[in-house]
Every structure is written in C-alpha cells, then in structure tokens.
Scaffold this active site. Structure first.
Site, short mmCIF file in Angstrom:
data_model
loop_
_atom_site.label_atom_id
_atom_site.label_comp_id
_atom_site.label_asym_id
_atom_site.label_seq_id
_atom_site.Cartn_x
_atom_site.Cartn_y
_atom_site.Cartn_z
N GLU A 84 -14.05 -35.06 7.98
CA GLU A 84 -13.26 -34.01 8.72
C GLU A 84 -13.51 -33.70 9.86
O GLU A 84 -12.99 -33.59 11.00
CB GLU A 84 -13.18 -32.76 7.72
CG GLU A 84 -12.26 -32.04 7.86
CD GLU A 84 -11.79 -30.71 6.88
OE1 GLU A 84 -11.81 -31.12 5.73
OE2 GLU A 84 -11.97 -29.81 7.48
N ASP A 85 -15.02 -33.54 10.12
CA ASP A 85 -15.64 -33.00 11.34
C ASP A 85 -16.48 -34.15 12.35
O ASP A 85 -16.89 -33.79 13.31
CB ASP A 85 -16.58 -32.05 11.10
CG ASP A 85 -15.89 -30.88 10.32
OD1 ASP A 85 -14.90 -30.71 10.61
OD2 ASP A 85 -16.54 -30.24 9.71
#
Ligand code: MN
Length: 637
Positions: A84-85
């Site tokens: 996600e990051d």
C-alpha cells in the site's frame, strides 16, 4: 515504558530472540528477511508521531508474536504496508516470501488505489475486503486487529477529527469482531483506547478517580484474595487467585446503562480463580458460595454452556467484607482461550483445527453470505448491527448445533432445520418440557419440534420469529407479498410509550424513530417547531446536532407497584441447580429479589417481582421440571 513503544530501540537480534521465545518453531531466517525487507522499503517514511514507520511494523508484529502466531503471520505483519505504501511489487513479495505471505498481505491491503468519494466509503470498502479475505484465512483479521491496536495506541498524534472517527470505527467494528473471536484482552484495550478519544473527559475522570483510591483498593483486594485463598486451602483446592482490574470501558458502560455516577458503580472488586480441573472449578464455586452470601441474580455457568465465542468460566458475585466482589472461576486452558481467543486455537492448527474453530467464524460466513451485493456503506451499516447481536446455539435432539440469533423461538429453530418442519410446526419441547411457540431459546437448549400434517403458519408467527429466513418462509406460505402488510402488523404490536412520560401530554409526544427509546432508558425530549416533543435516548447521536435550548430533560412515570411473590422450592442439592433455576427467571425476564436457604439444605426461598399474575402458571411448571426439584409451593407475602 509506555505501551506504545514496547519494542522501541530494540535491536534486530533481540527482536528475533523474542520471536524464538514465544514460538520456538518459528523460521527465524525468514522473519529476519522480512525484517530487513520492511526496514529498507519504508526507510524514508515517518509516522505522525515522528517515529520511523518501521516502528509501527515492529509493534504490529510484536502483538502477534505475543499471541504465539506462526512465521507467516509474523512476516506478513512486518510487511503489511509494503504494497500500500511503498513501490514494492506483488511479484517481488511472491518471489521472496511465497504465496501464503503474499495473500495475507493482500488481505489487509486496500485494493483500490483510487480513493472512493468519501473517507467513510473508502474505509467501508476496506473493511469488506478484509472480511472477505478473512473467510479464506483467519490470520488476515488477526493482522488487521494488531495493526489497529497499534494505531490506536499511537492515536494521540492525529488531529481530533481523525481520532474521533477512527475510535468510533474501532468501537463499532473491531471491538465486536475481537469479542466474537473471543480475544478479550485485545478487545478490552481497544475499548479503553476508544473511550479515551471519544469521551476524553469521562476517561480522564475515571482514570484519576481510580488512581486516587488505588492504594486503598489494592489493600482491600489483597485482603479479599487472602480470605479466598484461605477458603481454598481449607477445601484442599489447589488454585491461583488474582485480583482483576476491570477495564475503564466496562465501568463506563455500567454507568451509562444504569445512569449512575461513578461513586455508585459498585462492583469494582473482581477476582479470578484459576483451578486445575473443571471439577475443581465447581468445587471452588461451592466453597465460595458456602463462605460468602451470593448476590443471587448474578450467577452464570459458562462452563456447561460456553458463550458462542467459546468463552468458558463460572461467574458469580458474592459479598466479602460487605463489598460486592465479582468472581470468575476457570481452568488454565479456559483462561488462555479467554485471553487470546481464536489465536489460541490457531496455534494447534494442524492437529486441532476442529469444528470449534469453524464455529468461531460461522457468524462471519453468515454475514457475508447475504450481504456482498450491497454497497460498501450499506454493508458496513448492517455489519455494525449484526456484530452486536449475540448468537446462540440450540441443539437438535441428535445434538447438532443450530446457530440462531438471540431471543430466537422454536419456530425460528424449526425453519432453520428445514422449511417443511417450520411449515408444519405444531408444538415444541425444550429440554423435554413443552413450551409455547414464542418461548425464547437459550444457548445449549435441546429443542424438539413436533410436526403435524395439518399444522400451518399463522400471521402471528411473523411477530414471534426473529430470523429473516423464518419470516420470509412464513410470508411465502401465507401468500403475503407486500412488505408493508407486515410492517403495519409489526407496528401494531409496538407498545405505546407516549403515555408513560412524566409531565407531558401523550398527544404532544412523539417517539423518535432514530433511536427508539424503551421504557426505563434515559431520555431527552426535543421541542419541535410544531410544538410536539420528540423523545430521544440521551445517548442518541442525533442529539448532538440539535439546538441545546430546545432540549428538555424528561423522566418516565414510575411503574405501578408490582406484586411480590414468594415461592418455596424443595430440592435435592446438586451442582448447577441454582443456576438452572435462576436461568428460568432470567429467560422469562422476571426480577429475583432474593434467594435464600434459611439454613436448610433442601429448601430454597425465592422472592421475585411479577408484573402480571398470568406468568405465574407458566413459571412454576418450568421450575418443577428442573432436575432435582421436588416440589414448588407459592406463598403470598
Ligand atoms: Mn499499518
């Protein structure tokens, strides 16, 4: 050391040492690879706290390590934010760590890169995705819960709006999930943290009040424990006894439920007895009851009838030194299951992934089965309601457990077993005694449905059934098409409460639809433009947006004086008899004022309040039907 920085500054070596000490079988090489990979991938990222993002990953995995979860879960926790990051590609994770770890990470990752219209919708979609992935692998929700717990522990660094909305979501979604999975320890901490941000003033007041009297209370608890220990020694029972701090949230809930100030919250004294065997638990309970007066209505036997989340313990409340003390009695096994819930089961996954394990997530399967077609927002709104409903298990005469919602009736049971049985249900027996068809079933009941060829559903059944499946089958059979027909009928049975409010004319009162207050609950009136007063629960969230000057404090009219009834029950004492009798009262929602034996071994004197005399002929035969009850006599007080 504060809770939020449990592993701060810990070297890689000691982190791996930790993993090994909790799980000697863990693949340390793999954990080390995940550690290095995550540290590198997030190296430039900081949290709002100013700490490295990696600190969050260490802490999330640490929570799971302490639950003694496996290598894959620990690695996935360390890597849970990579997709996600960071720029990390799925393929890279797959190549380095394999499919199992990849699918765990994907389970907790927001799939959509494009944000949905609102933050709420975005979060709702994520919750649905996480739960769908959980059905395939329960470890997904465990990682999500650990992630949420660490985020809650560090919530103070976010702005107030985010603190409130994240806490609200935690309380509405993650707390009940933790409860359903039986993870009491994690649940309590999430509750207290949510309270801290949702009701900061109340939280601080509770905290300082508890701290103020801590020394004295600790002394009192120690003395209670010493006394209990002496009783156990005398009975030659080998067990450990602890004082147990009640979490803030449970105190808060009690205050709110009873609308009482802190000073009046009584049972802050709580102890836990851990015995060696199940038999010893009952013997310990007997010893406690023999030594101190039980506060009668508070007895629960969750050993013979575990909660749907498999929690087991005996609960009682006794007066020790004139103080009400909550006592929980359980074995070590029950203790581990109570603290860690499904995580304790997961550990034995290969040898013991038994029916019990499946039962723990059957609620989730049910929720997801018929809700996947809705929008994410609607799904989450329904989920919040479903999560707060408790399940019960009712057994067929052959012993097959049938899951039902709370307060389900034999008709619900009949339809859950088979449509034909429902459609021809004539009578029902619960635990071998004939009961009315609107009888409220309890977990552990054995229910037998007696069918007759010419029996058929009636409209009345729509009012007494609790499950959607039963209602829709009944409607089908009766040929009711329009939903409005049923709604009208359901409305008719609703009690008119407008006449029960002190100081206002019934014709000027409207019960609000948003929170539907019930008699006795704390209420607030809101003067509307047309002069009428809308009645809301004091806790109704909609009140926040309304003008304070139009709010009026209102009270319910006192109940009419109720009849006090006294009965004498002749018994042959046995373990659990007390609880069996009290369960009948609580199932019929009858308040027991006192129970005592007046120093005879074979008689119980029970005094209770009764609203209408008609329930008496229903009650007495049920008590008579309890094993070891010989005779029941009523006397007028
Ligand atoms: Mn995270």
């Amino acid at each position: 050391m504060s809770k939020e920085s449990l592993v701060e500054g810990m070297s890689k070596k000691s982190f791996l040492g930790f993993v090994k000490s909790f799980n000697p079988h863990a693949d340390l090489k793999k954990v080390e690879e995940a550690y290095d990979f995550a540290k590198e991938a997030h190296k430039d990222q900081k949290r709002m706290s100013g700490k490295d993002h990696f600190d969050h990953l260490l802490n999330t995995s640490y929570i799971l390590i302490k639950l003694r979860l496996d290598t894959e879960t620990i690695c996935a926790a360390l890597l849970h934010d990579t997709l996600e990051d960071t720029e990390t590609k799925k393929e890279t994770i797959k190549k380095k760590f394999g499919d199992e770890i990849l699918s765990l990470i994907e389970g907790v990752t927001k799939i959509r890169k494009i944000r949905l219209e609102t933050v709420e919708e975005d979060r709702a979609e994520n919750i649905r995705e996480v739960l769908l992935a959980t059905i395939k692998d329960i470890r997904v929700i465990l990682i999500k819960l650990a992630d949420r717990l660490h985020n809650m522990r560090t919530l103070k660094y976010l702005d107030e709006k985010d603190r409130k909305s994240i806490s609200q979501e935690t309380l509405e979604i993650y707390v009940p999930i933790a409860y359903k999975l039986g993870m009491y320890k994690l649940k309590s901490e999430l509750e207290d943290l949510s309270l801290r941000y949702l009701e900061p003033e109340i939280y601080q007041e509770l905290k300082s009040r508890i701290a103020k009297k801590k020394e004295q209370r600790d002394k009192e608890i120690r003395s209670i424990i010493e006394k209990a220990k002496a009783v156990m020694v005398e009975k030659k029972l080998d067990c450990r006894i602890y004082g147990r701090a009640k979490n803030f949230y449970s105190i808060y809930k009690k205050m709110k439920k009873k609308s009482i100030p802190f000073e009046e919250v009584r049972d802050l004294y709580a102890i836990r007895i851990i015995a060696k065997t199940q038999d010893d638990c009952y013997r310990a309970l007997g010893a406690i009851h023999a030594a101190w007066t039980p506060i009668s209505t508070k007895f629960d036997d969750y050993i013979s009838t575990p909660k749907p989340n498999l929690y087991q313990s005996l609960h009682t409340e006794v007066l020790i030194d004139k103080k009400p003390v909550e006592v929980q009695i359980r074995t070590w096994d029950m203790h581990h299951v109570a603290e860690e819930g499904i995580a304790a089961h997961w550990r034995y996954k290969d040898t013991e992934r038994d029916k019990k394990f499946d039962r723990r997530i059957s609620w989730l399967k049910q929720i997801l089965e018929w809700k996947t077609s809705k929008s994410a927002r609607e799904f989450v709104e329904d989920l919040k309601i479903d999560l707060f409903k408790d399940e019960i298990y009712v057994l067929t005469p052959k012993g097959d457990p049938i899951p039902l919602p709370e307060k389900a009736t034999p008709i619900d049971f009949a339809y859950a077993v088979h449509t034909d049985i429902g459609n021809h249900c004539a009578r029902a027996k619960v635990n071998n005694a004939i009961v009315p068809l609107d009888h409220e079933l309890k977990s552990g009941d054995v229910c037998e449905v007696i069918t007759l060829k010419n029996a058929a559903p009636s409209r009345n059944w729509l009012k007494i059934t609790k499950t959607n499946i039963a209602k829709s089958k009944i409607r089908q059979k009766l040929g009711i098409v329009a939903d409005s027909d049923v709604k009208k009928e359901e409305e008719e049975v609703k009690e008119d409460l407008t006449a029960k409010i002190e100081g206002v004319k019934a014709s000027n009162v409207k019960m609000s639809k948003c929170c539907t207050p019930k008699y006795g609950e704390s209420i607030i009136g809101y003067r509307m433009k047309d002069g009428k007063v809308a009645i809301h629960l004091s806790a109704c969230p909609n009140l926040k947006d309304l003008e304070d000057t139009r709010k009026v404090k209102l009270l319910w009219k006192q109940k009419e004086k109720q009849d006090l009834v006294k009965i004498q029950v002749e018994i042959e004492d046995r373990i659990g008899l007390f609880a069996d009798i009290l369960n009948i009262f609580s199932a019929m929602r009858i308040n027991v004022n006192s129970i005592n034996t007046k120093n005879t071994k074979n008689k119980l004197y029970i005094v209770f309040e009764i609203e209408d005399r008609e329930s008496l002929p229903k009650l007495i035969p049920q008590i008579k039907a309890v094993k070891n009850v010989i005779e029941v006599k009523t006397e007028q007080d």
